[in-house]
Scaffold this motif. Structure first.
Motif, short mmCIF file in Angstrom:
data_model
loop_
_atom_site.label_atom_id
_atom_site.label_comp_id
_atom_site.label_asym_id
_atom_site.label_seq_id
_atom_site.Cartn_x
_atom_site.Cartn_y
_atom_site.Cartn_z
N ARG A 145 -89.07 -20.31 -34.69
CA ARG A 145 -88.02 -19.71 -34.35
C ARG A 145 -88.07 -18.73 -33.50
N LEU A 146 -87.26 -18.68 -32.12
CA LEU A 146 -87.40 -17.95 -31.33
C LEU A 146 -86.03 -17.06 -30.77
N ARG A 147 -85.87 -15.89 -30.96
CA ARG A 147 -84.65 -15.21 -30.83
C ARG A 147 -84.80 -14.09 -29.55
N ALA A 148 -83.92 -14.37 -28.62
CA ALA A 148 -83.98 -13.81 -27.42
C ALA A 148 -82.57 -13.00 -27.10
N SER A 149 -82.58 -11.67 -26.63
CA SER A 149 -81.49 -10.88 -26.27
C SER A 149 -80.61 -11.32 -25.05
#
Length: 471
Positions: free
Chosen positions: A319-323
């Motif tokens: 899981r990759l979360r970016a702003s």
């Protein structure tokens, strides 16, 4: 022969047309009366009001100049008129009507009477702001290019160092490092096609996964464009995940699948999930390699977010979360399709290549690449002709016996097409080894394999062997 009134009027009309076409404004400075005459065209160019105005010894002209240019321009004009009776100079002027700062080019001629006394100055002015703006843009672009090139070189150096620290053999290093360079190259090609304004997640996914296992991979999500920095980071991350999936995970078997999905989140950023299934049973790695470090640290930081990797028994899940800082608006120019798999038509060899006795022409303008090609083909047993670094050098070598050729698409700004045409006419096979994509000018009208830079020399050797064996 006397000049007629009609001829005088014609000359005046020609002068008017010339001034209008060149966007020039004319003026006259009466030195005897110290009066400055501002024409309508002069007013349009400078913002000065139309009419005859007290010149104040030239202060009317000089007062509107930018403070940083005023004294130097006055000195240049006065010294030049004393020495030659004319002047030409450029300076910044603050327009009287709207306060805008514009670049002006001014030329003038000192007129004297029969006794040699200076009586007036006649001149023209031109707004050259557009040219100065273009020069400033060019300087900015060159500075940005210099910055990007240095960043790329620094990144490549870091990749080489980190890869070398975590590999145990030269062959392993070369294969791993080449793959990472390919991922960087793919992202940069997409960015270049969009004038470095951003790259779509879907295009990055297609460029990395599209040629691996078409029936085992799928990706889906809204159209989202990433900043150049974020795009490069995500491209490397997808490459590491795909490489591991091929070696150890879901793509190492015919039954495995990789599912990549992303969605926009409330803060304007995005969340991406990489899910593997149907492959071998997964256990957490004992030792973390550079790929794990990249996913855990670099990707999360470059995307201003976080990354979680789960080693589930049924398959790896990331899981990759970016702003929102990683996302940009849709660029004006966007490539229609990913270019990596569409252009590169040669796969990596599975074993050593034998080119014993083959006479292979190398045409490549980059000296280091040419030397690398020469070494790699010679190691495979080929007799190398060249390398030719210029189009003229390549054409001069065509009268020799040639069995095959490796051609760069562009030689110092000149297309390699004449060489390709001559080889094709003689039935000599060739391979394109180029940095150009499908829409960037590579001579793709020829039926020839194409290998995109950065490439593995063994891949080039295998392509040459394939075209020779096809004869």
């Amino acid at each position: 022969m006397a000049t007629t009134a009609s001829e005088t009027n014609l000359d005046r009309d020609r002068l008017e047309l010339a001034l209008q076409s060149a966007r020039l404004g004319e003026y006259e400075w009466d030195l005897v009366r110290d009066i400055f005459c501002v024409s309508a065209r002069m007013a349009a160019v400078t913002g000065l009001p139309v009419g005859d105005w007290p010149a104040g010894g030239g202060e009317l002209l000089y007062s509107g100049l930018h403070p940083e240019d005023r004294e130097s321009t006055r000195r240049t004009m006065e010294e030049s008129m004393r020495a030659t009776g004319r002047f030409e100079t450029e300076y910044r002027r603050i327009r009287d009507d709207d306060g805008r700062t514009v670049w002006m080019r001014s030329s003038g001629l000192l007129v004297r009477d029969a006794d040699g006394r200076a009586i007036k100055v006649c001149g023209v002015v031109q707004d050259v702001s557009d040219r100065h703006l273009e020069e400033e843009r060019r300087r900015t672009l060159m500075s940005e290019l210099d910055h990007r090139v240095k960043n790329v070189l620094a990144t490549v150096q870091a990749l080489a160092f980190q890869t070398a620290k975590r590999t145990t053999s030269l062959d392993s290093f070369l294969a791993t490092f080449a793959g990472r360079l390919k991922a960087m190259g793919s992202a940069n090609e997409l960015l270049t096609a969009a004038r470095w304004r951003g790259a779509a997640i879907g295009h990055l996914a297609a460029a990395e996964l599209g040629g691996l296992a078409p029936h085992q991979t799928r990706w889906d999500g809204p159209e989202l464009f990433l900043t150049p920095r974020a795009a490069n980071a995500l491209s490397l991350a997808l490459h590491e995940l795909a490489t591991n999936a091929v070696k150890f995970g879901a793509l190492s078997t015919e039954t495995g699948r990789v599912d990549l999905r992303w969605s926009r989140i409330a803060d304007g950023g995005f969340e991406l999930f990489w899910t593997e299934s149907g492959g071998p049973s997964v256990t957490p790695p004992i030792r973390k390699g550079f790929g794990s470090t990249l996913l855990a640290q670099v990707t999360g930081r470059e995307l201003n977010g976080e990354t979680e990797v789960e080693y589930r028994r049924g398959g790896v899940r990331v899981r990759l979360r970016a702003s929102a800082a990683a996302v940009v608006e849709r660029p004006e120019q966007v490539p229609e399709a990913p270019v990596r798999q569409a252009v590169e038509t040669v796969s990596h060899p599975t074993g050593p290549t034998d080119l014993t006795g083959a006479r292979v022409l190398i045409v490549e303008d980059a000296v280091l690449l040419a030397l690398e090609l020469e070494t790699g083909l010679a190691d495979a047993g080929a007799e190398v002709i060249g390398p030719a670094y210029e189009l003229s050098e390549a054409m001069a070598l065509l009268d020799q016996q040639i069995d095959a050729a490796v051609l760069d698409a562009n030689l110092n700004g000149l297309s390699v097409t004449p060489v390709a045409e001559a080889l094709a006419a003689r039935g000599i096979p060739f391979v394109f080894a180029t940095g150009y994509g499908d829409s960037a000018g590579a001579p793709l009208g020829f039926d020839a394999p194409i290998i995109r830079k950065p490439y593995d020399v063994t891949q080039v050797a295998a392509a040459v062997a394939a075209v020779l064996h096809a004869l």
